[in-house]
Motif scaffolding. Sequence first.
Motif, short mmCIF file in Angstrom:
data_model
loop_
_atom_site.label_atom_id
_atom_site.label_comp_id
_atom_site.label_asym_id
_atom_site.label_seq_id
_atom_site.Cartn_x
_atom_site.Cartn_y
_atom_site.Cartn_z
N TYR A 155 -7.58 -12.38 4.69
CA TYR A 155 -7.84 -11.95 3.32
C TYR A 155 -9.06 -12.66 2.74
N GLY A 164 -12.20 -10.39 1.98
CA GLY A 164 -12.31 -9.74 0.67
C GLY A 164 -12.65 -10.71 -0.44
N GLU A 165 -12.06 -11.91 -0.38
CA GLU A 165 -12.38 -12.93 -1.39
C GLU A 165 -13.84 -13.32 -1.33
N HIS A 195 -18.63 -4.98 -2.13
CA HIS A 195 -17.36 -5.26 -2.82
C HIS A 195 -17.17 -4.30 -3.98
N PHE A 250 -14.25 -2.25 -2.51
CA PHE A 250 -13.10 -3.15 -2.51
C PHE A 250 -12.65 -3.64 -3.89
N THR A 261 -11.23 -2.31 -6.46
CA THR A 261 -9.96 -1.83 -6.99
C THR A 261 -9.05 -1.42 -5.84
N GLU A 262 -7.76 -1.28 -6.14
CA GLU A 262 -6.82 -0.84 -5.10
C GLU A 262 -7.19 0.54 -4.58
N GLN A 263 -7.61 1.42 -5.46
CA GLN A 263 -7.97 2.76 -5.03
C GLN A 263 -9.16 2.74 -4.08
N LYS A 264 -10.16 1.93 -4.40
CA LYS A 264 -11.33 1.83 -3.52
C LYS A 264 -10.95 1.23 -2.18
N ARG A 265 -10.07 0.23 -2.17
CA ARG A 265 -9.65 -0.37 -0.90
C ARG A 265 -8.89 0.64 -0.04
N ALA A 266 -8.15 1.52 -0.66
CA ALA A 266 -7.35 2.50 0.09
C ALA A 266 -8.18 3.68 0.57
#
Length: 160
Positions: free
Chosen positions: A78, A81-82, A147, A151, A153-158
Amino acid sequence: AHFNPSIPPKFFLTFRGGMNQVAHTTRADLEKSFKGFEKTRSDVWVAIAPFAKDTPAYWAMMNTSYALVPRGHGRWSYRFGESLGACAIPVVMSDGWALPFANIIKWGEAVVRLRQTIAKNATELLEALPTDPAIIRRMREKACAIHSEFFATEQKRAFG
């Protein structure tokens, strides 16, 4: 915390993370090779120890040009992403890990990939990282842009 890539960061390279019996040997190798390094390089901070996320000390550490992303229990971490979220250049040390959205993201513009075995030699690892301020700034800017686009938002990550 989001750092401005146009402003030189406090650190050149950082990592802080835990290690347990099931973690890969890469973190143990980092701990050995960077032991005492802070005495000669105040801009390098590598600590293998438990940490509290979302604390001022944690985010101060993310004010860096490069953030190590060694493998943990599996290939993924993780911290990848950080690092992107902090506009730091991820230094991925996880052999065989396919980066997300690789078919649409030019990762070479924002990420440094190194063999896991380089963790055994801190000097070699540091020498493998670009030091030119213009290159670092460009790569940090690209990490920020990736990012934001993929990455943040949750929607963008999915869905990318």
